[in-house]
Scaffold this active site. Structure first.
Site, PDB file in Angstrom:
ATOM      1  N   CYS A 144      -2.470  44.043  15.210  1.00  0.00           N
ATOM      2  CA  CYS A 144      -2.056  43.720  16.601  1.00  0.00           C
ATOM      3  C   CYS A 144      -1.198  44.899  17.162  1.00  0.00           C
ATOM      4  CB  CYS A 144      -1.358  42.567  16.619  1.00  0.00           C
ATOM      5  SG  CYS A 144      -2.463  41.182  16.214  1.00  0.00           S
ATOM      6  N   HIS A 145      -0.106  45.147  16.697  1.00  0.00           N
ATOM      7  CA  HIS A 145       0.914  46.007  17.411  1.00  0.00           C
ATOM      8  C   HIS A 145       1.399  47.097  16.204  1.00  0.00           C
ATOM      9  CE1 HIS A 145       1.088  42.299  19.555  1.00  0.00           C
ATOM     10  NE2 HIS A 145       0.595  43.228  20.471  1.00  0.00           N
ATOM     11  N   GLY A 146       0.705  47.249  15.151  1.00  0.00           N
ATOM     12  CA  GLY A 146       1.146  48.207  14.300  1.00  0.00           C
ATOM     13  C   GLY A 146       2.496  48.296  13.472  1.00  0.00           C
TER      14      GLY A 146
END
Lengths: 180, 424, 269
Positions: A144-146
């Site tokens: 999703c956001h690394g």
């Protein structure tokens, strides 16, 4: 007698007599008593609590494998770590970590069994499910956001604030553990 | 809302600021604090507050139950039992709601009979009375819909019987029944729409209650002697006088409510409703909840299906025109000795009708030798009296009855010591 | 005071009339010697009786009757048959775990995650009591056309409640000489139509009680009825106990409200 309905002075019915305060307090108490069950009913019910803990047979997990179970409605990662993964996790104990609470690898794996790591598979950023084997630390990577976690499930890079959660684990026998 | 000049004085800067924008505190003050209340109201007048309390209770417990209830034909019954067994205090919330419905009807019947006895429907309170009748109808609908949601045997077959009643109506009956069912019989679609409507109607009741209270504050409260207050001597302030009396009434009522919830929670229900709904088997005796029994008896009293349905609706419909059927110039029955007798017979008759509704029609109510008077015939007599009371006795009695002297003001019986009047 | 009485009287009348109304159906029913441990506002379930009752259900009734609403964990709940205060979460109670784990006939079915087959597996406290029949057709085929009713709520779902169940279980007597009992039916003095599709289920010493209680038909019937009464509403002891406090509080509150009311109104004439 009866000439006026309402007297004043010491007979003023609005006076805060003990009896009025007591009656009002009793009514307030009754309201609170009713509120209690109405709030309690929002807590997990008996059938939900009965499923709050599961028993896991570790012998079903082979080296280098990860079994994903459903526990309390969330994914539970049960990983049999390779020697290389354990070594890299232990080596990272001395590095500066973002979340320092109980962050030693020895505090995270199943007691007495460094090869088994049990984690709640929910990214501590916003709740996505990380995948294994991605990122710079060869641990878990959240698509999703690394956010990147190492092989001990500790946050090393990215927006997530905390390490992947280690649930309460009780060792029942050589191969059986109870989660939750 | 009382039509009197407002005596509200905002005390702080904020309440002054609010008062010039939304005078809601002024409204509350004028309606529930400073509002003049007849000082001779007896305990029967506390049932308005009891009903408000019960409405609040039903809405709150209902919202909580809806958090756990599943309106699906295969899961509804089990979800109710899930509430009873697994949800924290779910048993308490469900018993509060189920017995609360019964208590709500106990209170509304007392409230209605009080209005009937003291002539609270007479001018200028016709609209107030009609709004009350609308609330009562909405309550009946809500109670029926809610009872169906349990999806036990009595829920299901009760719903079958009631929806078929609508089918008896000419022209529109078939369509109404199909719309209620959403299929060819009472089924999952029915349960779903019943749940939706059961959630909606209480808020409609609350809306009509606001109108009811508004109308009350315009005409002022009736009182046991039925003479309007003439001066300040006849009234007391709503707060603290009426509030504390209402509070005591509610507290007593809650004691009775508690006895039912904790010690006989199923005594007003039917054992068959603990059997999951089965469309293939009908329970031996289909009996509605106790609060519908008199009307159920009226329905069965008439052999023709359509006429039975019309009689049942008519028995409630006649209440709507009651203000114009009663021709008496005297409001309170305290001064109408003959009316008192007919009123007592009316109450006993309503109880007998309830007894008839509870029993199979062909059973003997009063056995005489081999035969006797069956319940269906007893309910025919009861139905006849029900309608006669409103349509014949009420209009005629007002013309022929000789009433007792009515005091000029609320205070005068006490002032003149007119014990003859109070004795009634 | 007269006015207060006029309010209290109908309340009392209702409280008396309601049980009287319910009582009219209880014809020809019997109560066991010593009555029920759970009757009355102070009653609570005798745990020994509940445990024996569960054994009777498990060894006798469960071969035909399901109890769909019960899970093994319920057995370890407070006021239940195997409650142990050391295990507030009944799913942790080792005795309950053993009962679930050793459940055999009928066995608990699960999906084998390797083969995909449905097969027997050891039970867990969270498992529901398994059904004796896979579906109602199987039930009808094996009993000769009847579906044995689910027993989860049976005590609440019959007029007469526990007395009815007890009377049926002990009511298999010799049919009167002028009565012909139809084929596949059994004469029972307490069943409304007297002809019951259920074979007499209990017999002396059919179930062995570990605590040394003599295993008579009446004892088995009393114990299994106690168990079924508990199962129909496991929270009823909690309800009665809580009710005592709540009622005491509410009566106190009503008295205070009355005092407050008298005080406010004492100057109004």
């Amino acid at each position: 007698m009866g000439d006026t309905a309402v007297h004043s002075g010491s007979d003023d019915p609005n006076r805060r007599d003990f009896i009025h305060i007591a009656a009002l307090a009793a009514a307030g108490g009754a309201g609170a008593m009713l509120a209690w069950p109405l709030v309690q009913q929002m807590n997990p019910s008996g059938d939900t609590l009965a499923l709050a803990s599961i028993e896991v047979d570790l012998s079903k997990v082979t080296e280098g494998m990860q079994v994903v179970l459903k526990w309390r409605g969330k994914p539970l990662f049960v990983r049999y770590r390779t020697a290389a993964e354990i070594a890299s996790a232990q080596a990272a104990d001395s590095e500066p970590l973002k979340d320092k609470e109980h962050s030693k690898d020895s505090e995270r794996h199943v007691v007495g069994k460094p090869q088994y790591l049990v984690l709640v598979g929910v990214c501590t950023h916003l709740g996505c499910v990380p995948t294994f084997g991605g990122g710079d630390y060869k641990g878990w990577f959240c698509p999703c956001h690394g956010s990147q976690y190492d092989t001990s499930g500790r946050i090393r890079k990215g927006p997530a604030p905390k390490n992947l959660e280690v649930p309460d684990i009780a060792v029942l026998s050589d191969t059986m553990i109870k989660v939750g | 809302m009382s039509g009197q000049p407002s005596t509200y004085q905002p005390k702080s800067g904020f309440t002054r600021w609010l008062d010039s924008r939304l005078p809601i505190l002024r409204l509350a003050h004028d309606s529930f604090v400073d509002y003049p209340t007849p000082k001779n109201l007896n305990y029967w007048w506390t049932f308005g507050a009891i009903l408000s309390f019960m409405l609040g209770m039903q809405i709150i417990t209902g919202i909580v139950l809806a958090m756990h209830y599943v309106p699906n034909a295969t899961m509804a019954f089990a979800s109710v039992e899930h509430i009873m067994r697994d949800v924290n205090y779910g048993w308490l919330v469900r018993y509060l709601h189920a017995n609360g419905a019964s208590m709500f009807f106990v209170a509304v019947y007392v409230h209605m009979l009080r209005g009937l006895y003291y002539g609270s429907y007479k001018a200028p309170r016709e609209i107030l009375w009609i709004l009350g009748c609308i609330i009562y109808l909405l309550m009946m609908a809500t109670g029926f819909l809610g009872y169906a949601l349990v999806w036990g045997q009595m829920s299901f077959h009760g719903a079958v019987v009631i929806t078929n009643l609508f089918g008896a109506l000419p022209l529109v009956g078939e369509s109404i029944r199909t719309w209620l069912w959403g299929g060819f019989s009472v089924d999952n679609a029915t349960l779903n729409r019943f749940f939706s409507l059961h959630y909606l109607l209480p808020f409609m009741i609350a809306g009509v209650v606001i109108l009811h209270v508004w109308a009350l504050h315009v005409s002022g409260q009736n009182n046991p002697i039925g003479v309007d207050p003439k001066s300040e001597k006849d009234t007391v302030k709503f707060t603290p006088y009426a509030t504390v009396k209402d509070g005591f009434g509610v507290a007593l009522f809650v004691v009775m409510f508690g006895l039912f919830v904790f010690y006989m929670p199923n005594s007003l229900g039917d054992v068959n409703n603990y059997i999951p709904a089965n469309p293939l088997v009908t329970p031996e005796h289909i009996v509605p909840e106790w609060y519908y029994l008199p009307f159920y008896a009226i329905l069965r009293a008439i052999p023709n299906k359509l006429m039975g349905v019309l009689a049942m609706f008519g028995s409630i419909g006649v209440l709507f025109i009651l203000p114009w059927l009663d021709t008496s110039k005297v409001r309170s029955m305290r001064f109408r000795p003959k009316a008192q007798i007919f009123f007592v017979i009316f109450v006993i008759n309503a109880l007998i009708l309830g007894w008839c509704g509870h029993n199979p029609p062909d059973k003997f109510a009063i056995p005489v030798g081999e035969g006797g008077l069956t319940f269906v015939w007893l309910s025919r007599i009861g139905t006849a009296y029900w309608f006669a009371y409103f349509v014949i006795i009420m209009p005629l009695l007002g013309i022929v009855e000789k009433t007792r002297p009515v005091p000029d003001t609320i205070s005068s019986p006490v002032l003149s010591g007119a014990a003859t009047v109070e004795k009634a | 005071m007269r006015r207060i009485l006029s309010v209290i009287a109908p309340v009392l009348a209702l409280a008396i009339a309601v049980p009287a109304l319910a009582a009219e159906h209880e014809a020809k029913l019997y109560t066991p010697k010593g009555g029920w441990s759970f009757q009355g506002p102070l009653g609570s379930f005798d745990q020994g009786s509940l445990q024996r009752g569960y054994k009777v259900y498990r060894e006798v009734c469960s071969s035909c009757h399901a109890m769909n609403l019960l899970s093994f964990r319920n057995l370890g709940e407070k006021y239940g048959p195997f409650y142990d205060e050391k295990f507030p979460n009944p799913a942790d109670n080792p005795f309950v775990k053993t009962l679930a784990h050793d459940q055999e006939a009928p066995a608990i079915k699960g999906i084998n995650e390797e083969t995909g087959d449905v097969e027997d597996r050891p039970g867990l406290p969270s498992d529901r009591f398994p059904d004796p029949f896979p579906n109602e057709y199987a039930a009808k085929a094996s009993t000769g056309g009847y579906v044995p009713p689910d027993l989860s709520l049976i005590v609440k779902a019959r007029e007469g409640g526990a007395n009815y169940i007890y009377s049926i279980l002990t009511g298999f007597v010799e049919a009167p000489s002028d009565v012909t009992v139809p084929d596949k039916l059994y004469y029972n003095q307490s069943f409304p139509s007297h002809f019951l599709g259920m074979k007499p289920p209990l017999a002396d010493n059919k179930v062995s009680f570990d605590d040394g209680t003599p295993s008579t038909i009446r004892q088995q019937a009393k114990d299994v009825t106690t168990f079924l009464a508990w199962a129909s509403e496991p929270k009823q002891t909690e309800r009665k106990r809580l009710g005592l406090w709540v009622m005491a509080y509410l009566i106190g509150m009503a008295l205070l409200a009355y005092g407050s009311y008298r005080r406010v109104w004492k100057n109004v004439h």
